[in-house]
Scaffold this motif. Structure first.
Motif, mmCIF file in Angstrom:
data_model
loop_
_atom_site.group_PDB
_atom_site.id
_atom_site.type_symbol
_atom_site.label_atom_id
_atom_site.label_comp_id
_atom_site.label_asym_id
_atom_site.label_seq_id
_atom_site.Cartn_x
_atom_site.Cartn_y
_atom_site.Cartn_z
ATOM 1 N N GLU A 260 0.835 -1.204 0.000
ATOM 2 C CA GLU A 260 0.000 0.000 0.000
ATOM 3 C C GLU A 260 0.868 1.252 0.000
ATOM 4 N N LEU A 261 1.981 1.220 0.723
ATOM 5 C CA LEU A 261 2.881 2.368 0.767
ATOM 6 C C LEU A 261 3.440 2.659 -0.628
ATOM 7 N N LEU A 262 3.823 1.614 -1.344
ATOM 8 C CA LEU A 262 4.314 1.796 -2.708
ATOM 9 C C LEU A 262 3.218 2.316 -3.633
ATOM 10 N N TRP A 263 2.029 1.719 -3.536
ATOM 11 C CA TRP A 263 0.934 2.114 -4.418
ATOM 12 C C TRP A 263 0.496 3.555 -4.167
ATOM 13 N N ILE A 264 0.459 3.947 -2.901
ATOM 14 C CA ILE A 264 0.051 5.304 -2.562
ATOM 15 C C ILE A 264 1.074 6.311 -3.080
ATOM 16 N N THR A 265 2.352 5.992 -2.910
ATOM 17 C CA THR A 265 3.406 6.874 -3.428
ATOM 18 C C THR A 265 3.311 6.980 -4.943
ATOM 19 N N ARG A 266 3.109 5.855 -5.590
ATOM 20 C CA ARG A 266 2.971 5.836 -7.050
ATOM 21 C C ARG A 266 1.759 6.672 -7.489
ATOM 22 N N ALA A 267 0.643 6.512 -6.776
ATOM 23 C CA ALA A 267 -0.579 7.253 -7.115
ATOM 24 C C ALA A 267 -0.355 8.748 -7.015
ATOM 25 N N TYR A 268 0.381 9.173 -5.991
ATOM 26 C CA TYR A 268 0.664 10.601 -5.848
ATOM 27 C C TYR A 268 1.526 11.106 -7.002
ATOM 28 N N ILE A 269 2.582 10.378 -7.319
ATOM 29 C CA ILE A 269 3.480 10.802 -8.405
ATOM 30 C C ILE A 269 2.704 10.915 -9.722
ATOM 31 N N LYS A 270 1.856 9.921 -9.999
ATOM 32 C CA LYS A 270 1.076 9.915 -11.231
ATOM 33 C C LYS A 270 0.066 11.056 -11.270
ATOM 34 N N SER A 271 -0.412 11.486 -10.086
ATOM 35 C CA SER A 271 -1.448 12.521 -10.041
ATOM 36 C C SER A 271 -0.890 13.924 -10.273
ATOM 37 N N GLU A 272 0.426 14.085 -10.059
ATOM 38 C CA GLU A 272 1.041 15.406 -10.199
ATOM 39 C C GLU A 272 1.775 15.507 -11.538
ATOM 40 N N LYS A 273 1.061 15.995 -12.533
ATOM 41 C CA LYS A 273 1.628 16.056 -13.881
ATOM 42 C C LYS A 273 2.396 17.348 -14.130
ATOM 43 N N ASN A 274 2.165 18.370 -13.306
ATOM 44 C CA ASN A 274 2.762 19.680 -13.572
ATOM 45 C C ASN A 274 3.840 20.095 -12.573
ATOM 46 N N LEU A 275 3.893 19.432 -11.432
ATOM 47 C CA LEU A 275 4.899 19.804 -10.432
ATOM 48 C C LEU A 275 6.305 19.384 -10.869
ATOM 49 N N LYS A 276 7.287 20.142 -10.431
ATOM 50 C CA LYS A 276 8.670 19.773 -10.677
ATOM 51 C C LYS A 276 9.054 18.581 -9.800
ATOM 52 N N ILE A 277 10.057 17.834 -10.258
ATOM 53 C CA ILE A 277 10.495 16.636 -9.554
ATOM 54 C C ILE A 277 10.874 16.957 -8.103
ATOM 55 N N LYS A 278 11.591 18.057 -7.899
ATOM 56 C CA LYS A 278 12.039 18.382 -6.534
ATOM 57 C C LYS A 278 10.862 18.693 -5.613
ATOM 58 N N GLU A 279 9.768 19.239 -6.170
ATOM 59 C CA GLU A 279 8.578 19.518 -5.364
ATOM 60 C C GLU A 279 7.863 18.227 -5.002
ATOM 61 N N ILE A 280 7.798 17.307 -5.941
ATOM 62 C CA ILE A 280 7.194 16.002 -5.675
ATOM 63 C C ILE A 280 7.992 15.267 -4.609
ATOM 64 N N LYS A 281 9.313 15.299 -4.761
ATOM 65 C CA LYS A 281 10.200 14.643 -3.789
ATOM 66 C C LYS A 281 9.991 15.219 -2.392
ATOM 67 N N LYS A 282 9.894 16.519 -2.281
ATOM 68 C CA LYS A 282 9.698 17.169 -0.984
ATOM 69 C C LYS A 282 8.371 16.754 -0.361
ATOM 70 N N TYR A 283 7.322 16.694 -1.173
ATOM 71 C CA TYR A 283 6.000 16.303 -0.664
ATOM 72 C C TYR A 283 6.035 14.869 -0.143
ATOM 73 N N ILE A 284 6.654 13.974 -0.917
ATOM 74 C CA ILE A 284 6.734 12.573 -0.510
ATOM 75 C C ILE A 284 7.489 12.431 0.809
ATOM 76 N N GLN A 285 8.610 13.094 0.910
ATOM 77 C CA GLN A 285 9.434 12.979 2.113
ATOM 78 C C GLN A 285 8.782 13.634 3.319
ATOM 79 N N THR A 286 7.946 14.622 3.093
ATOM 80 C CA THR A 286 7.275 15.322 4.190
ATOM 81 C C THR A 286 5.996 14.625 4.635
ATOM 82 N N ASN A 287 5.236 14.091 3.677
ATOM 83 C CA ASN A 287 3.892 13.599 3.984
ATOM 84 C C ASN A 287 3.710 12.082 3.918
ATOM 85 N N ILE A 288 4.543 11.395 3.138
ATOM 86 C CA ILE A 288 4.361 9.948 2.974
ATOM 87 C C ILE A 288 5.458 9.167 3.685
#
Length: 330
Positions: A260-288
């Motif tokens: 579930e942890l992998l799937w949720i992380t994957r779902a978040y990455i797939k949902s953010e089509k416009n954010l920069k990679i570093k912003e996605i990385k920060k969100y994952i490390q902060t919230n997931i």
């Protein structure tokens, strides 16, 4: 087959609008007629109650409407309905889903012939206009007509089958001590798992007996939400509950938690089509990847996973930028 077993159908509704018309029509069309319907108005503020009352004017089945003074949520509404049910079997039906005319007939036939504790069946997802969205036949190709509840639970946890709240009917006796926990996103999975743990014998009908409506704005079709992390909490609870008394089951809960942890992380990455990679990385490390989830990267938990999942965990932990890029390319 002659019998007089009563099915209690529990339908919570909140601002259901016109969707409920199909639901009521499908109930009126049932070949098996010994059922009651309990509508629970969860504080609707639109004209849902009026629509339902109008639709019920010409039906031939028994029903009651319970009006709650305020919106208390789906779990509370289902619990209220369950407390008023008098049938020997319990079926929870959503106000925008609808069943085939032979659904109750087939369910009762299996209960009468094999005496299982619960019966589940296939479903299909449909668009709001009724057009087919998806079949799920492949998920049920290795299921027998009758199996032990443990086998079904293992298949459910390993995603070899898919059961949702409205594709399963329970003996009331089995769930008399259960209730829906008010935990939002995962209330259905929580109840299904606990019901299977209370059961011994499960029946399966190899037919699509319900249409599961894919509505815009529903949880399954909405933008990514951190509520999805509740799934990890759920499987963590079950893991801790069984780790000292059932090794096989606890390992399965642990494996599902990690996936579930992998799937949720994957779902978040797939949902953010416009954010920069570093912003996605920060969100994952902060919230997931928080203090609560990082322990799941320990070897004792990962050893239950397949090689592909282990590699994904390794990349996510040590090379998150590479992991994000790979997911975006997949």
């Amino acid at each position: 087959m002659e019998n007089n077993k009563l099915i209690s159908v529990i339908i919570p509704f909140y601002n259901a609008g016109d969707y409920v018309k199909k639901t009521i029509k499908s109930l009126e069309s049932q070949a098996y007629r010994n059922f009651e319907v309990i509508f629970v108005n969860d504080g609707s503020i639109d004209n849902s109650l009026k629509i339902i009352e109008t639709q019920l004017e010409d039906v031939s089945f028994n029903y009651k409407i319970i009006n709650l003074s305020e919106n208390g949520g789906l779990s509370n509404a289902r619990n209220v309905g369950l407390s008023k049910a008098v049938g020997e079997y319990i079926f929870f039906l959503d106000s925008d889903d609808y069943i085939t005319e032979d659904a109750f007939e087939k369910v009762i036939e299996l209960f009468m012939s094999e005496n299982p504790d619960v019966v589940f069946f296939q479903f299909k997802r449909v668009e709001e206009n009724g057009e087919l969205f998806q079949h799920y036949n492949e998920l049920f190709k290795n299921v027998n007509k009758i199996e032990t509840s443990r086998n079904i639970l293992m298949k459910y946890l390993n995603l070899e089958i898919f059961i949702y709240a409205c594709s399963i009917v329970y003996k009331k006796e089995i769930i008399k001590k259960l209730f829906f926990n008010e935990i939002g996103y995962i209330e259905d999975q929580d109840f299904t798992i606990r019901a299977l743990l209370e059961s011994d014998k499960v029946g399966y009908i190899n037919s699509e007996l319900i249409n599961y409506t894919k509505r815009e704005g529903s949880i399954m079709n909405s933008k990514f939400s951190l509520k999805k992390l509740d799934k990890i909490k759920l499987f963590d609870i079950f893991y801790n509950q069984y780790k000292t008394k059932d090794e096989e089951l606890s390992k399965t809960f642990s494996m599902r938690r990690s996936k579930e942890l992998l799937w949720i992380t994957r779902a978040y990455i797939k949902s953010e089509k416009n954010l920069k990679i570093k912003e996605i990385k920060k969100y994952i490390q902060t919230n997931i990847l928080t203090d609560k989830t990082m322990p799941y990267f320990e070897k004792k938990y990962l050893k239950e996973l397949n090689f592909k999942n282990i590699i994904q965990f390794f990349l996510l932990k040590y090379f998150p930028t590479l992991y994000i890029n790979l997911i975006k390319l997949s």
